[in-house]
Design a protein around this motif. Structure first.
Motif, PDB file in Angstrom:
ATOM      1  N   THR A  19      28.705 -68.963 -18.262  1.00 42.53           N
ATOM      2  CA  THR A  19      28.299 -70.553 -17.743  1.00 42.53           C
ATOM      3  C   THR A  19      28.961 -71.051 -16.574  1.00 42.53           C
ATOM      4  O   THR A  19      28.336 -71.492 -15.614  1.00 42.53           O
ATOM      5  CB  THR A  19      28.388 -71.219 -18.972  1.00 42.53           C
ATOM      6  OG1 THR A  19      27.400 -70.774 -20.010  1.00 42.53           O
ATOM      7  CG2 THR A  19      27.718 -72.937 -18.786  1.00 42.53           C
ATOM      8  N   ASP A  37      26.376 -58.180 -17.043  1.00 39.93           N
ATOM      9  CA  ASP A  37      24.930 -58.395 -16.356  1.00 39.93           C
ATOM     10  C   ASP A  37      24.601 -57.067 -15.504  1.00 39.93           C
ATOM     11  O   ASP A  37      23.553 -56.662 -15.613  1.00 39.93           O
ATOM     12  CB  ASP A  37      25.005 -59.679 -15.163  1.00 39.93           C
ATOM     13  CG  ASP A  37      24.951 -60.918 -16.006  1.00 39.93           C
ATOM     14  OD1 ASP A  37      24.891 -60.815 -17.286  1.00 39.93           O
ATOM     15  OD2 ASP A  37      25.187 -61.885 -15.427  1.00 39.93           O
ATOM     16  N   ARG A 131      22.256 -68.671 -28.552  1.00 43.20           N
ATOM     17  CA  ARG A 131      22.022 -68.456 -26.783  1.00 43.20           C
ATOM     18  C   ARG A 131      20.754 -67.846 -26.323  1.00 43.20           C
ATOM     19  O   ARG A 131      20.195 -66.928 -27.225  1.00 43.20           O
ATOM     20  CB  ARG A 131      23.065 -67.532 -26.305  1.00 43.20           C
ATOM     21  CG  ARG A 131      22.887 -66.849 -24.857  1.00 43.20           C
ATOM     22  CD  ARG A 131      23.865 -66.436 -24.204  1.00 43.20           C
ATOM     23  NE  ARG A 131      24.487 -65.186 -24.864  1.00 43.20           N
ATOM     24  CZ  ARG A 131      25.516 -64.786 -24.643  1.00 43.20           C
ATOM     25  NH1 ARG A 131      26.347 -65.157 -23.639  1.00 43.20           N
ATOM     26  NH2 ARG A 131      26.114 -63.368 -25.456  1.00 43.20           N
ATOM     27  N   THR A 133      18.411 -66.607 -22.800  1.00 42.71           N
ATOM     28  CA  THR A 133      18.693 -66.413 -21.536  1.00 42.71           C
ATOM     29  C   THR A 133      17.485 -66.150 -20.677  1.00 42.71           C
ATOM     30  O   THR A 133      16.686 -65.458 -21.225  1.00 42.71           O
ATOM     31  CB  THR A 133      19.598 -65.326 -21.119  1.00 42.71           C
ATOM     32  OG1 THR A 133      20.958 -65.332 -22.028  1.00 42.71           O
ATOM     33  CG2 THR A 133      20.112 -64.967 -19.707  1.00 42.71           C
ATOM     34  N   GLY A 138      18.609 -65.219 -15.268  1.00 44.90           N
ATOM     35  CA  GLY A 138      19.621 -65.022 -16.046  1.00 44.90           C
ATOM     36  C   GLY A 138      20.441 -66.446 -16.529  1.00 44.90           C
ATOM     37  O   GLY A 138      21.623 -66.722 -16.757  1.00 44.90           O
ATOM     38  N   GLU A 139      19.626 -67.438 -16.040  1.00 42.95           N
ATOM     39  CA  GLU A 139      20.237 -68.990 -16.480  1.00 42.95           C
ATOM     40  C   GLU A 139      20.594 -68.945 -17.885  1.00 42.95           C
ATOM     41  O   GLU A 139      19.753 -68.191 -18.901  1.00 42.95           O
ATOM     42  CB  GLU A 139      19.026 -69.709 -15.975  1.00 42.95           C
ATOM     43  CG  GLU A 139      19.593 -71.278 -16.173  1.00 42.95           C
ATOM     44  CD  GLU A 139      20.636 -71.655 -15.254  1.00 42.95           C
ATOM     45  OE1 GLU A 139      20.825 -70.915 -14.118  1.00 42.95           O
ATOM     46  OE2 GLU A 139      21.634 -72.645 -15.394  1.00 42.95           O
ATOM     47  N   ILE A 140      21.573 -69.483 -18.292  1.00 42.24           N
ATOM     48  CA  ILE A 140      21.876 -69.486 -19.770  1.00 42.24           C
ATOM     49  C   ILE A 140      21.745 -70.863 -20.643  1.00 42.24           C
ATOM     50  O   ILE A 140      22.157 -71.861 -19.719  1.00 42.24           O
ATOM     51  CB  ILE A 140      23.472 -69.135 -19.919  1.00 42.24           C
ATOM     52  CG1 ILE A 140      23.904 -67.728 -19.178  1.00 42.24           C
ATOM     53  CG2 ILE A 140      24.007 -68.980 -21.225  1.00 42.24           C
ATOM     54  CD1 ILE A 140      25.344 -67.414 -18.778  1.00 42.24           C
ATOM     55  N   CYS A 154      12.433 -71.094 -18.915  1.00 41.72           N
ATOM     56  CA  CYS A 154      13.387 -71.623 -18.287  1.00 41.72           C
ATOM     57  C   CYS A 154      12.917 -72.867 -17.447  1.00 41.72           C
ATOM     58  O   CYS A 154      11.842 -72.925 -16.890  1.00 41.72           O
ATOM     59  CB  CYS A 154      13.807 -70.525 -17.280  1.00 41.72           C
ATOM     60  SG  CYS A 154      15.117 -70.829 -16.226  1.00 41.72           S
ATOM     61  N   ARG A 164      19.830 -61.895 -26.426  1.00 44.46           N
ATOM     62  CA  ARG A 164      20.584 -60.609 -26.162  1.00 44.46           C
ATOM     63  C   ARG A 164      20.629 -59.654 -27.383  1.00 44.46           C
ATOM     64  O   ARG A 164      20.711 -60.373 -28.424  1.00 44.46           O
ATOM     65  CB  ARG A 164      21.856 -60.794 -25.485  1.00 44.46           C
ATOM     66  CG  ARG A 164      21.960 -60.803 -23.943  1.00 44.46           C
ATOM     67  CD  ARG A 164      23.274 -61.383 -23.637  1.00 44.46           C
ATOM     68  NE  ARG A 164      24.364 -60.534 -24.165  1.00 44.46           N
ATOM     69  CZ  ARG A 164      25.589 -61.036 -23.735  1.00 44.46           C
ATOM     70  NH1 ARG A 164      25.991 -61.588 -22.629  1.00 44.46           N
ATOM     71  NH2 ARG A 164      26.454 -60.290 -24.066  1.00 44.46           N
TER      72      ARG A 164
END
Ligand code: AP5
Ligand code: MG
Length: 226
Positions: A19, A37, A131, A133, A138-140, A154, A164
């Motif tokens: 983040t 990643d 979490r 994603t 890949g924005e968390i 998103c 994940r």
């Protein structure tokens, strides 16, 4: 504003390294280098490294040092690394740290600034269970702390949000154990080198962000900690 140095974000799973690394890298125009990643991308693309890393990551263990280090060296050889980088999740073992010191010295970056994200385990487990994603950028997100405007989507690019596969309770337990055993000793290594900074990462994202900004200003100079 240039970073002109290497930052290393050290800390357990769920501490908020990714983040904050995204924010700092964007702010300074530096490269965000997350070995997690990179390995996940290799797994998705079924590359040789991906096939090797997949079962290891599914168990919550660390990938072999030589593979991870070679991957990082290859990435650092590309031309977009001149302005500095934020290492997120690398190094994670003593051999990786020693190798990175050599690479940085060879490239004229000198000693890194290492920031240890401190958070108690109960907070980490809650953060990881919440979490999500973005599968595109890949924005968390986090369903408790930073929910998307529309569930599962998103805010930035409309990409599908995914969880994940290593964020299950059982694998998180193994990842935390691997952290304690193999990565926590790095804090002492960097403390002895005189480059360790600590942030209270149990605070809110904004408060952690401000604390990082203060550290970066304090360690500023043409070469940071050089
Ligand atoms: P990796 O992807 O690096 O995972 P990790 O270290 O376990 O860390 P996470 O990504 O889970 O947590 P984070 O600190 O980035 O937290 P985030 O910002 O997402 O590694 C995965 C695997 O790859 C490893 O297990 C290993 O197998 C392999 N691997 C990777 N690197 C390797 C290496 N160097 N050597 C060997 N193997 C390697 O935040 C978490 C959640 O909390 C999010 O939902 C976020 O929105 C929320 N959040 C963040 N900050 C805050 C805050 N301040 N307050 C409230 N919520 C917050
Ligand atoms: Mg991460």
């Amino acid at each position: 504003m240039a970073l002109n140095r290497a930052l290393i974000f050290l800390g357990p799973p769920g501490a908020g390294k990714g983040t904050q690394a995204k924010r700092v890298a964007q702010q300074y125009g530096a490269l965000h280098l997350s070995t997690g990643d990179m390995l996940r991308e290799a797994v998705n693309r079924d590359t040789k490294i991906g096939l090797l890393a997949k079962p290891i990551m599914e168990r919550g263990e660390l990938a072999p040092d030589d593979i991870v280090t070679a991957m990082v060296e290859e990435r650092l050889a590309q031309p977009d690394c001149a302005a500095g980088f934020v290492f997120d999740g690398f190094p994670r073992t003593l051999p990786q740290a020693v190798r990175l010191d050599e690479i940085l010295e060879r490239r004229g970056f000198g000693k890194p600034v290492v920031i240890d994200f401190e958070v108690e385990p109960e907070t980490l487990v809650r953060r990881l269970s919440g979490r999500w994603t973005c599968s595109v950028s890949g924005e968390i997100y986090n369903i408790y702390e930073r929910p998307p405007k529309v569930p599962g989507v998103c805010d930035q690019d409309g990409g599908k949000l995914i969880q994940r596969s290593d964020d299950t309770a059982e694998v998180v337990k193994q990842r935390l154990a691997a952290y304690e055993r193999q990565t926590r000793p790095l804090a002492e290594y960097y403390r002895r080198e005189g480059v360790l900074e600590v942030v209270d990462a149990s605070a809110s994202m904004e408060v952690v962000s401000r604390a990082l900004g203060e550290i970066l200003r304090r360690t500023e100079g043409p070469d940071g900690h050089l």
